[in-house]
Design an enzyme around this catalytic site. Structure first.
Site, PDB file in Angstrom:
ATOM      1  CG  ASP A 176      -2.180   0.726   1.076  1.00  0.00           C
ATOM      2  OD1 ASP A 176      -2.513   1.051  -0.071  1.00  0.00           O
ATOM      3  OD2 ASP A 176      -2.850   0.987   2.093  1.00  0.00           O
ATOM      4  CB  SER A 179     -11.669   4.434   8.629  1.00  0.00           C
ATOM      5  OG  SER A 179     -10.920   3.257   8.623  1.00  0.00           O
TER       6      SER A 179
HETATM    7  O1  G3H Z   1      -4.596   2.719   2.336  1.00  0.00           O
HETATM    8  C1  G3H Z   1      -5.204   2.706   3.422  1.00  0.00           C
HETATM    9  C2  G3H Z   1      -6.527   3.248   3.500  1.00  0.00           C
HETATM   10  O2  G3H Z   1      -6.795   4.147   2.516  1.00  0.00           O
HETATM   11  C3  G3H Z   1      -7.117   3.423   4.834  1.00  0.00           C
HETATM   12  O3  G3H Z   1      -7.754   4.629   5.130  1.00  0.00           O
HETATM   13  O4  G3H Z   1      -7.451   4.679   7.564  1.00  0.00           O
HETATM   14  O5  G3H Z   1      -9.180   6.070   6.481  1.00  0.00           O
HETATM   15  O6  G3H Z   1      -9.441   3.613   6.594  1.00  0.00           O
HETATM   16  P1  G3H Z   1      -8.498   4.764   6.528  1.00  0.00           P
HETATM   17 ZN    ZN Z   2      -4.920   4.653   1.415  1.00  0.00          ZN
END
Ligand code: G3H
Ligand code: ZN
Length: 303
Positions: free
Chosen positions: A80, A218
């Site tokens: 990621d 999230s």
């Molecule tokens: O790449 C990770 C995500 O985009 C997570 O985002 O922490 O807002 O769920 P978040």
């Molecule tokens: Zn992300």
């Protein structure tokens, strides 16, 4: 066993989204895998550069591979938010199934040029690897922020999406469509939700011609997530919600015994707490339009 590409294709055909969950330890990985297994849906495990540094690039690859092989289950590993070519190459060499090459902090042309170079290098290592590029600004940090930043002026336009995909050849695109990384304190308290620009999602999807990933999932309104999937989102990333559950589960585990020092007696509380979040998100993402259970989950024929 199907590969990540066919699992993604299947999600699109069935009107569902693949859940992508970030992990930075074995507690999170166990929770994510166990939830996916229980629901019999394919799942993506993600590690950012920081998460990989903590777990070890080859070590996390070995863990996910072991789960996939031992349980004959469609669990895939994504590198990621990878900001440098070296780090992307390291992940590809370790056997990651996909890479999010993220140069979105740079000006558009530079981002496109670097992403194109990265794709060339990564496909030379593994022609089957999926490469995702990112445009727009959705903020940084899967953590609790005091306030939600207004990022509305950085939303992705359909024309940017079209140009970026045409120039780079990315397999998947991550746009800015009202999403943002992390959660504000109000979101953690459940007093506020992220809202998505659904119309823009459909327009960007049509212009891009490739599957879209929604980062920063999230704290997003459930109905918006459903409509986003209908509009063309095929992968949804969740991290902060898991981290919040990890912390509260850990606190409960520690509170359960004043003199408890045995990790495998404390940590299951955290696994259970994270698993509840993953189960809820996977149920929502896999609530597709197809009626047969097999078509919905994809596991029966994906394995
Ligand atoms: O790449 C990770 C995500 O985009 C997570 O985002 O922490 O807002 O769920 P978040
Ligand atoms: Zn992300």
């Amino acid at each position: 066993m199907q590969d990540i590409r066919s699992v993604l294709e299947r999600a699109q055909n069935n009107g569902v989204a693949l859940g992508h969950f970030n992990v930075s330890d074995l507690v999170l990985l166990k929770a994510v895998f166990s939830a996916a297994q229980e629901l019999r849906v394919p799942v993506l495990v993600g590690t950012s550069e920081g998460e990989r540094e903590f777990m070890g690039v080859r070590q996390v690859a070995a863990l996910v591979r072991a789960l996939r092989e031992e349980y004959d289950f469609p669990v895939f590993l994504n590198a990621d938010h990878t900001h440098t070519l070296d780090s992307a190459v390291e992940a590809a060499q370790a056997g990651f199934d996909s890479v999010v090459f993220d140069a979105s902090a740079l000006p558009f042309e530079q981002n496109a040029r670097l992403t194109r170079q990265a794709i060339e290098a990564l496909k030379a290592i593994n022609p089957a690897i999926l490469v995702e590029g990112e445009i727009g600004n959705i903020g940084t940090g899967s953590e609790i922020h005091e306030l939600a930043t207004d990022l509305s002026k950085y939303l992705t336009t359909p024309e940017e999406a079209r140009q970026f995909v045409a120039f780079t050849g990315v397999d998947v695109l991550a746009p800015a469509v009202g999403n943002m990384h992390g959660m504000s304190q109000k979101m953690v308290a459940g007093e506020m939700k992220k809202r998505l620009d659904i119309q823009r999602i459909a327009q960007v999807r049509a212009a891009a011609g490739v599957p879209l990933t929604l980062h920063g999932g999230s704290g997003t309104d459930d109905e918006d997530l459903r409509r986003a999937i209908d509009g063309g989102i095929s992968v949804i990333h969740i991290n902060t919600e898991l981290r919040v559950a990890w912390r509260s589960g850990l606190e409960a585990g520690l509170a359960a015994g004043d003199h408890q020092v045995v990790p495998y007696k404390v940590l299951p509380f955290a696994v259970a707490s994270v698993k509840q979040v993953v189960l809820a998100r996977l149920r929502l993402f896999n609530d597709g339009k197809q009626t047969s259970a097999e078509q919905k989950t994809g596991v029966a024929s994906a394995v």
